[in-house]
Design a protein around this motif. Structure first.
Motif, PDB file in Angstrom:
ATOM      1  N   GLU A   1      26.486  14.931 -50.426  1.00  0.00           N
ATOM      2  CA  GLU A   1      25.203  15.529 -50.099  1.00  0.00           C
ATOM      3  C   GLU A   1      25.801  17.161 -49.504  1.00  0.00           C
ATOM      4  OE1 GLU A   1      21.582  13.007 -48.831  1.00  0.00           O
ATOM      5  OE2 GLU A   1      23.003  13.434 -47.387  1.00  0.00           O
ATOM      6  N   THR A   2      24.935  18.103 -49.560  1.00  0.00           N
ATOM      7  CA  THR A   2      25.279  19.617 -49.267  1.00  0.00           C
ATOM      8  C   THR A   2      24.074  19.570 -47.887  1.00  0.00           C
ATOM      9  OG1 THR A   2      25.731  20.465 -51.204  1.00  0.00           O
ATOM     10  CG2 THR A   2      25.072  21.900 -49.681  1.00  0.00           C
ATOM     11  N   VAL A   3      25.011  19.845 -46.839  1.00  0.00           N
ATOM     12  CA  VAL A   3      24.134  20.012 -45.683  1.00  0.00           C
ATOM     13  C   VAL A   3      24.360  21.312 -44.900  1.00  0.00           C
ATOM     14  CG1 VAL A   3      24.117  18.882 -43.191  1.00  0.00           C
ATOM     15  CG2 VAL A   3      24.826  17.635 -45.327  1.00  0.00           C
TER      16      VAL A   3
ATOM     17  N   ASN B   1      35.546  10.548 -43.519  1.00  0.00           N
ATOM     18  CA  ASN B   1      35.267  10.735 -45.058  1.00  0.00           C
ATOM     19  C   ASN B   1      33.715  10.776 -45.271  1.00  0.00           C
ATOM     20  OD1 ASN B   1      38.085  10.815 -45.314  1.00  0.00           O
ATOM     21  ND2 ASN B   1      38.135   8.762 -45.330  1.00  0.00           N
ATOM     22  N   TYR B   2      33.017  11.599 -44.632  1.00  0.00           N
ATOM     23  CA  TYR B   2      31.670  11.636 -45.084  1.00  0.00           C
ATOM     24  C   TYR B   2      31.291  12.249 -46.345  1.00  0.00           C
ATOM     25  CZ  TYR B   2      30.091  11.287 -39.966  1.00  0.00           C
ATOM     26  OH  TYR B   2      29.879  10.795 -38.756  1.00  0.00           O
ATOM     27  N   GLY B   3      32.171  13.050 -46.894  1.00  0.00           N
ATOM     28  CA  GLY B   3      32.240  13.525 -48.057  1.00  0.00           C
ATOM     29  C   GLY B   3      31.136  14.657 -48.306  1.00  0.00           C
ATOM     30  N   LEU B   4      30.934  15.170 -47.137  1.00  0.00           N
ATOM     31  CA  LEU B   4      29.768  16.312 -46.983  1.00  0.00           C
ATOM     32  C   LEU B   4      30.231  17.582 -47.422  1.00  0.00           C
ATOM     33  CD1 LEU B   4      27.964  15.059 -43.890  1.00  0.00           C
ATOM     34  CD2 LEU B   4      27.353  14.515 -46.261  1.00  0.00           C
ATOM     35  N   ASN B   5      29.254  18.460 -48.070  1.00  0.00           N
ATOM     36  CA  ASN B   5      29.510  19.825 -48.258  1.00  0.00           C
ATOM     37  C   ASN B   5      28.864  20.568 -47.110  1.00  0.00           C
ATOM     38  OD1 ASN B   5      30.149  22.384 -49.544  1.00  0.00           O
ATOM     39  ND2 ASN B   5      28.385  22.175 -50.861  1.00  0.00           N
TER      40      ASN B   5
ATOM     41  N   GLY C   1      10.893  15.468 -41.369  1.00  0.00           N
ATOM     42  CA  GLY C   1      10.732  16.234 -42.731  1.00  0.00           C
ATOM     43  C   GLY C   1      11.061  15.517 -44.107  1.00  0.00           C
ATOM     44  N   THR C   2      11.075  14.319 -44.056  1.00  0.00           N
ATOM     45  CA  THR C   2      11.488  13.521 -45.265  1.00  0.00           C
ATOM     46  C   THR C   2      10.253  13.473 -46.263  1.00  0.00           C
ATOM     47  OG1 THR C   2      10.800  11.597 -43.964  1.00  0.00           O
ATOM     48  CG2 THR C   2      13.232  11.744 -44.341  1.00  0.00           C
ATOM     49  N   ASP C   3       9.124  13.815 -45.859  1.00  0.00           N
ATOM     50  CA  ASP C   3       7.790  13.957 -46.497  1.00  0.00           C
ATOM     51  C   ASP C   3       7.610  15.352 -46.928  1.00  0.00           C
ATOM     52  OD1 ASP C   3       7.408  14.434 -44.073  1.00  0.00           O
ATOM     53  OD2 ASP C   3       5.441  13.198 -44.057  1.00  0.00           O
ATOM     54  N   GLY C   4       8.260  16.261 -46.314  1.00  0.00           N
ATOM     55  CA  GLY C   4       7.923  17.672 -46.412  1.00  0.00           C
ATOM     56  C   GLY C   4       8.924  18.450 -47.161  1.00  0.00           C
ATOM     57  N   ALA C   5       9.438  19.725 -46.600  1.00  0.00           N
ATOM     58  CA  ALA C   5      10.140  20.557 -47.255  1.00  0.00           C
ATOM     59  C   ALA C   5      11.605  20.077 -47.544  1.00  0.00           C
ATOM     60  CB  ALA C   5      10.250  21.888 -46.469  1.00  0.00           C
ATOM     61  N   LEU C   6      12.290  19.891 -46.427  1.00  0.00           N
ATOM     62  CA  LEU C   6      13.605  19.370 -46.500  1.00  0.00           C
ATOM     63  C   LEU C   6      13.886  18.312 -45.179  1.00  0.00           C
ATOM     64  CD1 LEU C   6      15.938  22.320 -47.112  1.00  0.00           C
ATOM     65  CD2 LEU C   6      15.950  20.179 -48.490  1.00  0.00           C
ATOM     66  N   PRO C   7      14.541  17.394 -45.445  1.00  0.00           N
ATOM     67  CA  PRO C   7      14.871  16.616 -44.112  1.00  0.00           C
ATOM     68  C   PRO C   7      15.785  17.325 -43.173  1.00  0.00           C
ATOM     69  CG  PRO C   7      15.616  15.400 -46.265  1.00  0.00           C
ATOM     70  CD  PRO C   7      15.240  16.772 -46.497  1.00  0.00           C
ATOM     71  N   ARG C   8      15.420  17.067 -42.004  1.00  0.00           N
ATOM     72  CA  ARG C   8      16.080  17.824 -40.883  1.00  0.00           C
ATOM     73  C   ARG C   8      16.604  16.718 -40.075  1.00  0.00           C
ATOM     74  NH1 ARG C   8      14.165  23.357 -38.473  1.00  0.00           N
ATOM     75  NH2 ARG C   8      13.366  24.257 -40.568  1.00  0.00           N
ATOM     76  N   CYS C   9      17.921  16.614 -39.577  1.00  0.00           N
ATOM     77  CA  CYS C   9      18.545  15.722 -38.699  1.00  0.00           C
ATOM     78  C   CYS C   9      18.934  16.374 -37.538  1.00  0.00           C
ATOM     79  CB  CYS C   9      19.766  15.173 -39.733  1.00  0.00           C
ATOM     80  SG  CYS C   9      19.440  14.586 -41.196  1.00  0.00           S
ATOM     81  N   LYS C  10      19.107  15.338 -36.297  1.00  0.00           N
ATOM     82  CA  LYS C  10      19.528  15.842 -35.089  1.00  0.00           C
ATOM     83  C   LYS C  10      20.658  15.016 -34.580  1.00  0.00           C
ATOM     84  CE  LYS C  10      14.725  16.946 -33.846  1.00  0.00           C
ATOM     85  NZ  LYS C  10      13.537  15.994 -33.928  1.00  0.00           N
TER      86      LYS C  10
ATOM     87  N   LEU D   1      19.820  27.753 -50.866  1.00  0.00           N
ATOM     88  CA  LEU D   1      21.446  27.254 -51.016  1.00  0.00           C
ATOM     89  C   LEU D   1      21.482  25.887 -51.660  1.00  0.00           C
ATOM     90  CD1 LEU D   1      22.723  28.023 -47.624  1.00  0.00           C
ATOM     91  CD2 LEU D   1      23.315  28.997 -49.443  1.00  0.00           C
ATOM     92  N   LYS D   2      20.255  25.356 -52.114  1.00  0.00           N
ATOM     93  CA  LYS D   2      19.997  23.964 -52.649  1.00  0.00           C
ATOM     94  C   LYS D   2      20.582  23.008 -51.792  1.00  0.00           C
ATOM     95  CE  LYS D   2      19.392  25.700 -57.413  1.00  0.00           C
ATOM     96  NZ  LYS D   2      18.883  27.057 -57.133  1.00  0.00           N
ATOM     97  N   VAL D   3      20.404  23.065 -50.489  1.00  0.00           N
ATOM     98  CA  VAL D   3      20.899  21.923 -49.916  1.00  0.00           C
ATOM     99  C   VAL D   3      20.173  20.533 -49.771  1.00  0.00           C
ATOM    100  CG1 VAL D   3      22.163  23.699 -48.246  1.00  0.00           C
ATOM    101  CG2 VAL D   3      20.092  22.535 -47.483  1.00  0.00           C
ATOM    102  N   ASP D   4      20.720  19.534 -49.766  1.00  0.00           N
ATOM    103  CA  ASP D   4      20.089  18.163 -49.488  1.00  0.00           C
ATOM    104  C   ASP D   4      19.296  18.136 -47.965  1.00  0.00           C
ATOM    105  OD1 ASP D   4      20.691  17.408 -52.334  1.00  0.00           O
ATOM    106  OD2 ASP D   4      22.768  17.640 -51.156  1.00  0.00           O
ATOM    107  N   LYS D   5      19.939  18.619 -46.932  1.00  0.00           N
ATOM    108  CA  LYS D   5      19.523  18.290 -45.699  1.00  0.00           C
ATOM    109  C   LYS D   5      19.969  19.614 -44.872  1.00  0.00           C
ATOM    110  CE  LYS D   5      19.582  13.346 -45.924  1.00  0.00           C
ATOM    111  NZ  LYS D   5      20.543  12.355 -46.311  1.00  0.00           N
TER     112      LYS D   5
END
Ligand code: SF4
Ligand code: ZN
Length: 424
Positions: free
Chosen positions: A50-52, A77-81, A196-205, A157-161
């Protein structure tokens, strides 16, 4: 006798605020980082590949977040961008300086940086908004616009989160504020580690359970580069009172912050409580529970010199505005707007004087794509909760969209005249 680290038995240098543990610096760093890793794992925050976007304000929370996300991404090794994403509210002497700090962080962590500004998105800076509305309610405008600005930047930026630096203290304050305001909808979701999973973009804390004092200690001993000046427009009295209240509670009950979060997590809303129905703004396509999203209403108020439009729930200005909207909708329905059958070249002047090429926004015509209601990107506007937690945390919105630029339910707009927005 010299105190020993409770983990490695080496010389202790730190008394950890959250737990009171006596530790050496290295053991504190590791424990701090691994607790955040635990939150990431327990909340299933990310998936490899994922791109974060990291909401970066230059303050201590977001700086530590950028640092720790970089460390954990590598260690586990999350493998995140990872990408840094900043919002320039246009606050002279504050945000311009803090953005310089973000640029230093960009170099330090080797991460790409994208900055979106209120001026580009809304045609207003916080300086100009404060000039019009004064220092009362300015944080409400700022919070609504910031939330949407972050979403728009992230979509560009077409990010996932998006990850933000909201910490345990911030979340406890938000719980108290929502209880005091009787805002059940926000109370229900404000303790979620991902929203925000049902909205624009998921936001994590990832800092949901991380104490502010620990973050300060980490940033200080790690010698991280961060900006610590208060926003010059930061009365934000309501949050300030909630903060002072929790600090008082902590003196009697040291676990007050985590207790409040746990209480918020455990609350359940009775079935017969009416909740707002989520829909999309008819003007900009952003997620909204009303005909127009909060940001579009606020912009309308600013552009028409009626700033009270965006404030409060039952103000006379809002009632008049709703009547005006209903009248416009009725007129559009009556004429059945010939533009719906034309293609992209129809030009319409907005109420704010800007020109739309034909989105079904203020002009009421169909977008050039001929698809669902959306607004052209000539005048980006926006939505949100005022979740700025003072001058240090990124927080944050939803808004006006570019024709045919859609993501999930939301269409987020990009002014086509500013292709450099995509450069970072
Ligand atoms: Fe915006 Fe935060 Fe400053 Fe208020 S305190 S004006 S929300 S940056
Ligand atoms: Zn809107």
């Amino acid at each position: 006798m010299a105190k020993r680290c409770r983990v490695c038995n080496g010389a202790a240098q730190i008394k950890r605020p959250k737990t009171g543990d006596i530790m050496c610096k290295e053991c504190f760093y590791y424990a701090f980082e691994e607790e955040i890793h635990h939150t990431v794992l327990a909340g299933k925050l990310f998936t490899a590949g994922e791109t974060v976007a990291i909401g970066a304000s230059g303050g201590k929370d977001s700086t530590v977040l950028a640092h720790v996300m970089t460390v954990l991404n590598e260690r586990h090794n999350y493998g995140l961008n990872l990408i840094l994403l900043s919002v320039d509210e246009g606050i002279t002497g504050y945000r311009d300086d803090s953005l310089e700090t973000v640029k230093i962080n960009q170099q330090e962590y080797g991460l790409p940086l994208k900055i979106v500004s209120y001026q580009e998105l809304y045609g207003w800076t916080m300086d100009s908004i404060v000039q019009q509305i004064g220092l009362k309610n300015n944080c409400t405008y700022c919070g609504v616009f910031r939330r949407q600005a972050l979403d728009r930047g992230a979509m560009l930026l077409k990010v996932d989160k998006i990850v933000t630096g909201h910490n345990a203290d911030d979340i406890a304050e938000t719980v108290i504020m929502n209880v005091l305001r009787g805002d059940i909808a926000r109370l229900r979701r404000c303790t979620a580690v991902t929203t925000g999973t049902d909205g624009a973009l998921p936001r994590c804390k990832p800092f949901k359970y991380t104490y502010e004092k620990d973050i300060v200690m980490y940033a200080f001993h790690k010698n991280l580069t961060y900006f610590s000046t208060e926003c010059i427009y930061s009365p934000n009295a309501y949050r300030g009172f909630a903060r002072a209240y929790i600090k008082d509670l902590e003196r009697i009950q040291p676990s007050a912050i985590i207790d409040i979060i746990h209480s918020g997590e455990s609350l359940c809303v009775k079935k017969d409580v009416r909740m707002p129905v989520q829909s999309t703004c008819s003007r900009c396509g952003y997620i909204s529970s009303n005909e127009l999203c909060k940001a579009c209403v606020m912009l309308e108020g600013l552009n028409k010199g009626r700033p009270r439009l965006g404030i409060g729930k039952t103000h006379k200005e809002r009632r008049l505005f709703n009547e005006e909207l209903a009248r416009q909708a009725a007129e559009a329905a009556a004429t059945n707007c010939d533009e719906t059958t034309t293609t992209t070249t129809t030009t319409t002047t907005f109420t704010n004087g800007k020109v739309c090429c034909g989105g079904k926004g203020a002009c009421g015509s169909m977008g050039g794509s001929g698809q669902a209601p959306e607004m052209c990107g000539s005048n980006l506007q926006s939505k949100s909760e005022s979740d700025c937690v003072g001058s240090v945390s990124p927080s944050g919105g939803g808004g006006v969209a570019e024709c045919a630029n859609s993501l999930k339910k939301v269409r987020i707009g990009v002014p086509t005249a500013k292709p450099n927005l995509l450069e970072f």
